[in-house]
Design an enzyme around this catalytic site. Structure first.
Site, mmCIF file in Angstrom:
data_model
loop_
_atom_site.group_PDB
_atom_site.id
_atom_site.type_symbol
_atom_site.label_atom_id
_atom_site.label_comp_id
_atom_site.label_asym_id
_atom_site.label_seq_id
_atom_site.Cartn_x
_atom_site.Cartn_y
_atom_site.Cartn_z
ATOM 1 N N TYR A 58 -9.778 42.138 46.584
ATOM 2 C CA TYR A 58 -11.173 41.764 46.757
ATOM 3 C C TYR A 58 -12.079 42.958 47.030
ATOM 4 O O TYR A 58 -13.292 42.816 47.085
ATOM 5 C CB TYR A 58 -11.313 40.719 47.871
ATOM 6 C CG TYR A 58 -11.378 39.314 47.338
ATOM 7 C CD1 TYR A 58 -12.306 38.398 47.803
ATOM 8 C CD2 TYR A 58 -10.512 38.895 46.332
ATOM 9 C CE1 TYR A 58 -12.365 37.107 47.312
ATOM 10 C CE2 TYR A 58 -10.563 37.614 45.837
ATOM 11 C CZ TYR A 58 -11.486 36.721 46.321
ATOM 12 O OH TYR A 58 -11.542 35.443 45.817
ATOM 13 N N LYS A 110 4.413 41.474 50.469
ATOM 14 C CA LYS A 110 5.324 41.916 49.405
ATOM 15 C C LYS A 110 5.744 43.359 49.707
ATOM 16 O O LYS A 110 5.748 44.231 48.836
ATOM 17 C CB LYS A 110 4.636 41.798 48.043
ATOM 18 C CG LYS A 110 5.551 41.989 46.849
ATOM 19 C CD LYS A 110 6.640 40.932 46.741
ATOM 20 C CE LYS A 110 7.474 41.166 45.471
ATOM 21 N NZ LYS A 110 8.659 40.289 45.435
ATOM 22 N N ASP A 133 6.976 35.959 47.583
ATOM 23 C CA ASP A 133 7.517 35.087 46.543
ATOM 24 C C ASP A 133 8.413 33.998 47.126
ATOM 25 O O ASP A 133 8.328 32.835 46.730
ATOM 26 C CB ASP A 133 8.246 35.889 45.456
ATOM 27 C CG ASP A 133 9.190 36.942 46.012
ATOM 28 O OD1 ASP A 133 9.402 36.978 47.234
ATOM 29 O OD2 ASP A 133 9.712 37.744 45.215
ATOM 30 N N ASP A 170 -4.599 33.879 48.326
ATOM 31 C CA ASP A 170 -5.210 33.123 47.231
ATOM 32 C C ASP A 170 -4.189 32.172 46.619
ATOM 33 O O ASP A 170 -4.448 30.977 46.437
ATOM 34 C CB ASP A 170 -5.730 34.116 46.185
ATOM 35 C CG ASP A 170 -6.837 33.531 45.321
ATOM 36 O OD1 ASP A 170 -7.223 32.370 45.542
ATOM 37 O OD2 ASP A 170 -7.322 34.244 44.430
#
Length: 437
Positions: A158, A249, A302, A326
Site C-alpha cells: 500500500y 511470510k 499460506d 487483504d
C-alpha cells in the site's frame, strides 16, 4: 477551521487526550454517502444508527451528521475526486464513516480509500469477522469464525512504490541493482536485453525492443510494525481476547515479513512483559500483568489461509502486513456470508483519527434500485459506536441485525440462498433491523 464549499452542522468535536477519546453527547460525525449503491445503503444505515442511539439513550445523545464528498459525487459537484474540505473534516472531527467510492480511471489518485488512509496516517485497518445465525455460508461451521484482523495500512504494497515495465524509473532501478548489487540482480531472470533476447529466440517469437520488467518495492519498518502489533495486543487486552497471531511470510521474505514477526515478539516481551513458552518463540503474558494468559504466536501466511478454514477456533486477534491482511479478511468474510456484510475501520490509535467504511465496491448496476444489502455500512457504524464508547447503541445494532436475519426477510443476496426467505428492499431491511432492536 473555515471550509471552502461545505458548512458543518451545530454540534461538538470528539477529542483525544493521553490516548483516550472524549465523546460529547452531540458529536459532529463527517460522512460520505458513497458512489453507485452508496446513497441507498447510507439512507438505510443512517436510520438504523439514529434509531439505535435514540433507543439506547433516549434524547440524551444524538449525532450531528456532517455530509462531505469524495468520489464521483465530489467530481460532479466540485471537479475534484477528493476535495481538501473532506480530508480536513475527517482530520478536524477525528471520527467519520463512509460508503463505497469509485476509484478514478487514469491518472491522479490511484485509490481514494488509500489516499484517505495515507493522508490521515490511519495505520490500522481493523476488520472484525463474526457469524450471524442464518446467513448462508459455504463452510460447515461458520459459527466458529470470530476473529479481529489488524492489517497494517500504510506500508507493504500500500506504499504504492510500483514502476511499470519499460519505464525510465524501472530501468533506473534495474541499472542501480546491476551496478551496486550484482548478486541480487542475478535473481531478476530477464533483467538485461541479452537475457530477454535469448528467451525470445528459444521460443521462436520476435524479440522485444526493451527490457520489460516491472519493479515494486515493499517497505516494512520497525516503527510501522511495532505500532500495528502494539495496537493489536492492546486491543486483545482491553477486550479480553485469548491470543494474538502474527501472520507473515518470513520464511521467504526474511528482512521484511520476517522482521515484522521478530519485532512483534520483541514488543510483546519489552512492553507487555510476555514470557516465552517452552523456549519460544511463542509467548504468554504472565499472571499479575494486564492481559494475563494471552498468547502471542505466529503463523506463516499460506498455512494460515488453510487453517482459518480447517481450525478457525485457534485464531482470535490477527496482526499482519497489508497484502496478507487483504487476502485473509476477504477469505474470512466469505466464510461468514460474504463481503456484503463485512465492516471495516481505518484507525490511528495514537491521534484518535478513525474512518469506518463499507468494504465492498460500488456495484453501479444496482444504483438507485433500493436493492443491495446495507449490512457492511450498518456494521461499520456499529464498530464506530463501539470505538466511541457508545456500546449500548452498538449492542442494539447487533441485536437488530441478528433478529432481521432470523426473520428471513432479507435483501436479494441472502434471499436467493436462504430457504423460505422473503426478498425485501434495502430500505425495508434497514427497518427490519430497527424493528428487531
Amino acid at each position: 477551521m473555515p471550509y471552502k464549499d461545505i458548512t458543518p452542522p451545530a454540534g461538538d468535536k470528539i477529542s483525544i487526550a493521553q490516548g483516550k477519546l472524549t465523546v460529547p453527547d452531540r458529536p459532529v460525525i463527517p460522512f460520505i454517502r458513497g458512489d453507485g449503491t452508496g446513497p441507498d445503503i447510507w439512507a438505510a444505515s443512517e436510520r438504523v444508527f439514529d434509531a439505535a442511539i435514540e433507543r439506547a439513550y433516549r434524547s440524551q445523545k444524538r449525532i450531528s451528521w456532517f455530509e462531505v464528498f469524495a468520489g464521483q459525487a465530489a467530481k460532479d459537484k466540485f471537479d475534484e475526486w477528493l476535495p481538501n474540505d473532506t480530508v480536513e473534516a475527517f482530520r478536524d472531527y477525528l471520527v467519520g464513516i463512509k460508503g463505497p467510492l469509485t476509484t478514478p480511471v487514469g491518472g491522479g489518485i490511484r485509490s481514494l480509500n488509500v489516499a484517505l488512509r495515507q493522508m490521515l496516517d490511519l495505520f490500522v485497518c481493523l476488520r472484525p469477522v463474526q457469524y450471524f445465525n442464518g446467513v448462508p455460508s459455504p463452510v460447515k461451521h461458520p459459527e466458529k469464525v470470530d476473529m479481529i484482523i489488524f492489517r497494517e495500512n500504510t506500508e507493504d504494497i500500500y506504499a504504492g512504490i510500483d514502476y511499470a515495465a519499460g519505464s525510465p524509473e524501472s530501468a533506473k532501478i534495474l541499472g542501480f541493482l546491476q551496478k551496486e548489487f550484482p548478486k541480487a540482480f542475478e535473481k531478476i531472470r530477464f533483467g538485461t536485453k541479452e537475457a530477454a533476447a535469448d528467451f525470445w529466440k528459444k521460443v521462436g517469437a520476435p524479440e522485444g525492443d526493451d527490457v520489460m520488467v516491472g519493479i515494486g518495492l515493499k517497505p516494512v519498518s520497525r516503527a510501522g510494525s511495532v505500532r500495528l502489533i502494539h495496537s493489536a495486543i492492546a486491543y486483545a487486552i482491553k477486550n479480553q481476547r485469548k491470543s494474538v497471531t502474527i501472520v507473515h511470510k518470513g520464511n521467504i521474505m526474511k528482512y521484511t515479513e520476517g522482521a515484522f514477526r521478530d519485532w512483534g515478539y520483541e514488543i510483546s516481551k519489552s512492553y507487555f512483559g510476555a514470557e516465552e513458552i517452552d523456549g519460544g518463540p511463542w509467548c504468554r503474558i504472565p499472571m499479575g500483568k494486564p492481559g494475563a494468559g494471552i498468547v502471542i504466536k505466529d503463523a506463516i501466511a499460506d498455512i494460515t489461509l488453510q487453517q482459518v478454514l480447517t481450525r478457525p477456533e485457534e485464531f482470535d486477534v490477527i496482526a499482519t502486513l497489508n497484502l496478507n491482511g487483504d487476502y485473509l479478511s476477504d477469505a474470512l468474510a466469505a466464510q461468514v456470508g460474504g463481503i456484503g456484510i463485512a465492516p471495516g475501520g481505518n484507525i490511528n490509535y495514537i491521534t484518535g483519527h478513525a474512518v469506518f467504511e463499507a468494504t465492498h465496491g460500488t456495484a453501479p448496476k444496482y444504483a438507485n434500485q433500493d436493492k443491495v444489502n446495507p449490512g457492511s455500512v450498518v456494521l461499520s457504524g456499529e464498530m464506530m459506536f463501539r470505538y466511541m464508547g457508545w456500546t449500548e447503541a452498538a449492542d442494539l445494532i447487533i441485536r437488530g441485525l441478528n433478529g432481521a436475519i432470523a426473520s428471513k426477510r432479507v435483501t436479494y443476496d441472502f434471499a436467493r440462498l436462504m430457504e423460505g426467505a422473503t426478498e425485501i428492499k434495502c430500505s425495508e431491511f434497514g427497518q427490519n433491523i430497527i424493528d428487531h432492536m
